[in-house]
Design an enzyme around this catalytic site. Structure first.
Site, PDB file in Angstrom:
ATOM      1  N   CYS A  68       0.778  -1.228   0.000  1.00  0.00           N
ATOM      2  CA  CYS A  68       0.000   0.000   0.000  1.00  0.00           C
ATOM      3  C   CYS A  68       0.822   1.297   0.000  1.00  0.00           C
ATOM      4  O   CYS A  68       0.618   2.163  -0.856  1.00  0.00           O
ATOM      5  CB  CYS A  68      -0.991   0.015   1.164  1.00  0.00           C
ATOM      6  SG  CYS A  68      -0.316  -0.632   2.699  1.00  0.00           S
ATOM      7  N   HIS A 102      -0.802   7.320   4.787  1.00  0.00           N
ATOM      8  CA  HIS A 102       0.194   6.259   4.714  1.00  0.00           C
ATOM      9  C   HIS A 102       1.484   6.657   4.026  1.00  0.00           C
ATOM     10  O   HIS A 102       2.208   5.817   3.495  1.00  0.00           O
ATOM     11  CB  HIS A 102      -0.407   5.023   4.038  1.00  0.00           C
ATOM     12  CG  HIS A 102      -0.149   3.774   4.831  1.00  0.00           C
ATOM     13  ND1 HIS A 102      -0.159   2.509   4.274  1.00  0.00           N
ATOM     14  CD2 HIS A 102       0.117   3.590   6.145  1.00  0.00           C
ATOM     15  CE1 HIS A 102       0.079   1.607   5.204  1.00  0.00           C
ATOM     16  NE2 HIS A 102       0.264   2.239   6.356  1.00  0.00           N
TER      17      HIS A 102
END
Length: 512
Positions: free
Chosen positions: A68, A131
């Site tokens: 991710c 993130h």
């Protein structure tokens, strides 16, 4: 930009965890085989299926990494993770991401899509998981976004706030609470209202920008399909596929509501929406909390097709012919370049940009010749050219992890391909014809004329690629518990500041 559409006709782009310019949608861990339009038997994604019937379906669309964080960095910079620093050199070919104790994040030297869109007057918002680093210098509002509602890390937990702090959620510059404390996730039932909260944030943002006639970029980066999977109460038990299916159904319903909202406001023809995922379904979480990668081999963490080929749909009523299907080789990095083109902007000329402008493919049906590179950490593992894919390295995961039940390719062992040691094939790459063999089960014979012809073309492209490859400073090498989410901005107002331990930076350990 393609001559079929003037720049002024695009007022907004949306992308979902999801990604986009008026709106873009980018989903975590949704596999290629999770959508009805791709053949999922239960047909539980009617809104995404309708989105495809009204827009264009990409059958050969990829992420830039099978994990991710690097994929998100690639999407927002248009550059391979090995260029923008989202990789590790701690061990060869390891996938690495941004856990709480990571010291690094998106470098100031990188130019992110929202920063560049400001030149065209765009207001940008990220909803959901960032993130790309949680320390103050990596905050999304320091990298071009005007608004943020979401979290710097994934929704792991709950933690004890002593050895590990619970993950914060932010509204703009300050935290407004923490997962499992102020934003509940019931690990027993899977109930959480987060997707509904993220949906309302999206609808409100779109309404606000439409009212002020403001072009906007919305990055809707929800993470409900990331383990621990969650769904709202009204969706729990509604799927034939268990809790994971419940989460998919709620995401599908949310996308339907967003598209209908654009139509209701009369701005759907001025809004480009793109739906895709940041990596393949996490088969390690299957079947209870994992999705489907269809016919493709393995899943998240691997550079086989199941780890990097993604569902992808482009939607732009009045511009994209309804019911289109494209075999254009696409990548999440292309959303960076395509979005800039929609806004009438050029990509930066002072750095290597790996994304291409997809508008000729989307609006004119053209096929643009380009390779797809499959990286795992600091290593180019494979490359696709046309229908041929050459593996220069193969590795699923180590024997040690496999013996503990960690399996990224459950039930899919292919002898000599899904290896549990890192196997080098640089002298004689394994080559597959993905048209005849999308599951990567039957490598071409090294002695065949077809193999020789394919490698003649591929070798030149790989050599050119390696000559131009200048890796960025690796951001995912150093970890330190002192940099965790102990005292995020705004914690004082909430009485939720925690005392950090003494700084003790160490080399991060990445087993995969």
């Amino acid at each position: 930009m393609c001559a079929l559409v003037s720049h002024s006709s695009v007022r907004s782009v949306i992308v979902p965890c999801f990604t986009g310019l008026g709106k873009m949608i980018f989903i975590t861990f949704m596999g290629w085989g999770d959508l009805g339009v791709f053949g999922e038997p239960s047909k539980e994604t009617p809104n995404l299926d309708q989105m495809a019937s009204e827009g264009m379906l990409f059958l050969d669309f990829y992420t830039a990494n099978p994990l991710c964080s690097p994929s998100r960095a690639a999407l927002l910079t248009g550059r391979l993770p090995v260029r923008n620093g989202f990789y590790t050199t701690n061990a060869h070919a390891r996938n690495a991401y941004t856990p709480q104790d990571i010291v690094g994040g998106i470098p100031d030297s990188e130019l992110l899509l929202p920063e560049l869109l400001k030149k065209a007057g765009y207001i940008s918002k990220i909803i959901g998981k960032w993130h790309l680093g949680h320390r103050p210098q990596f905050h999304p509002l320091n990298h071009g976004f005007d608004e943020w509602f979401g979290s710097p890390n994934c929704h792991f937990g709950p933690f004890d706030n002593r050895a590990l702090p619970n993950i914060p959620l932010y509204r703009d510059w300050e935290m407004i609470g923490r997962y499992y404390e102020d934003f509940k996730i019931d690990l027993k039932t899977g109930e959480a209202n987060l997707t509904q909260i993220y949906l309302q944030e999206a609808l409100d943002f779109i309404s606000k920008q439409q009212a002020s006639q403001q072009p906007f970029f919305l990055y809707w980066a929800i993470d409900a399909t990331h383990a621990p999977v969650y769904a709202s109460k009204q969706f729990l038990g509604s799927s034939q596929r268990g809790l994971y299916g419940d989460a998919v159904r709620e995401i599908d319903d949310s996308i339907g509501k967003i598209l209908k909202h654009l139509q209701k406001l009369g701005i759907s023809e001025n809004t480009f929406v793109f739906f895709t995922s940041d990596n393949g379904a996490a088969l390690i979480s299957a079947p209870e909390q994992g999705g489907s990668n269809g016919r493709f081999l393995c899943g998240k963490q691997t550079t086989f097709e199941g780890g990097m080929r993604e569902p992808a749909i482009a939607w732009w009523p009045g511009h994209i012919p309804a019911g289109g299907v494209s075999h254009q080789l696409g990548n999440v990095m292309d959303l960076f370049t395509t979005s800039l083109s929609l806004a009438g902007l050029q990509p930066p000329s002072d750095r290597q940009i790996d994304g291409i402008n997809l508008l000729p493919a989307i609006l004119q049906g053209k096929l643009i010749d380009r390779p797809i590179f499959y990286y795992r950490g600091n290593e180019m593992m494979a490359v696709r050219v046309g229908l041929y894919k050459a593996h220069y390295w193969t590795w699923s995961n180590s024997w040690e992890e496999y013996s503990k039940g960690i399996d990224f390719c459950p039930g899919q062992n292919v002898s000599g391909v899904t290896t549990h040691t890192q196997e080098e094939h640089t002298t004689l790459p394994l080559v597959f014809h993905l048209g005849r063999d999308p599951g990567e089960k039957y490598p071409l014979s090294f002695a065949s004329n077809e193999y020789q012809r394919a490698m003649e073309q591929i070798s030149v492209i790989v050599q050119q690629h390696k000559v131009t490859m200048v890796p960025g400073e690796p951001q995912l090498n150093v970890c330190d518990k002192a940099v965790m989410n102990w005292s995020p901005p705004g914690c004082e107002k909430l009485g939720k500041c925690l005392k950090p331990p003494k700084s003790d930076p160490k080399k991060c350990f990445w087993p995969h």
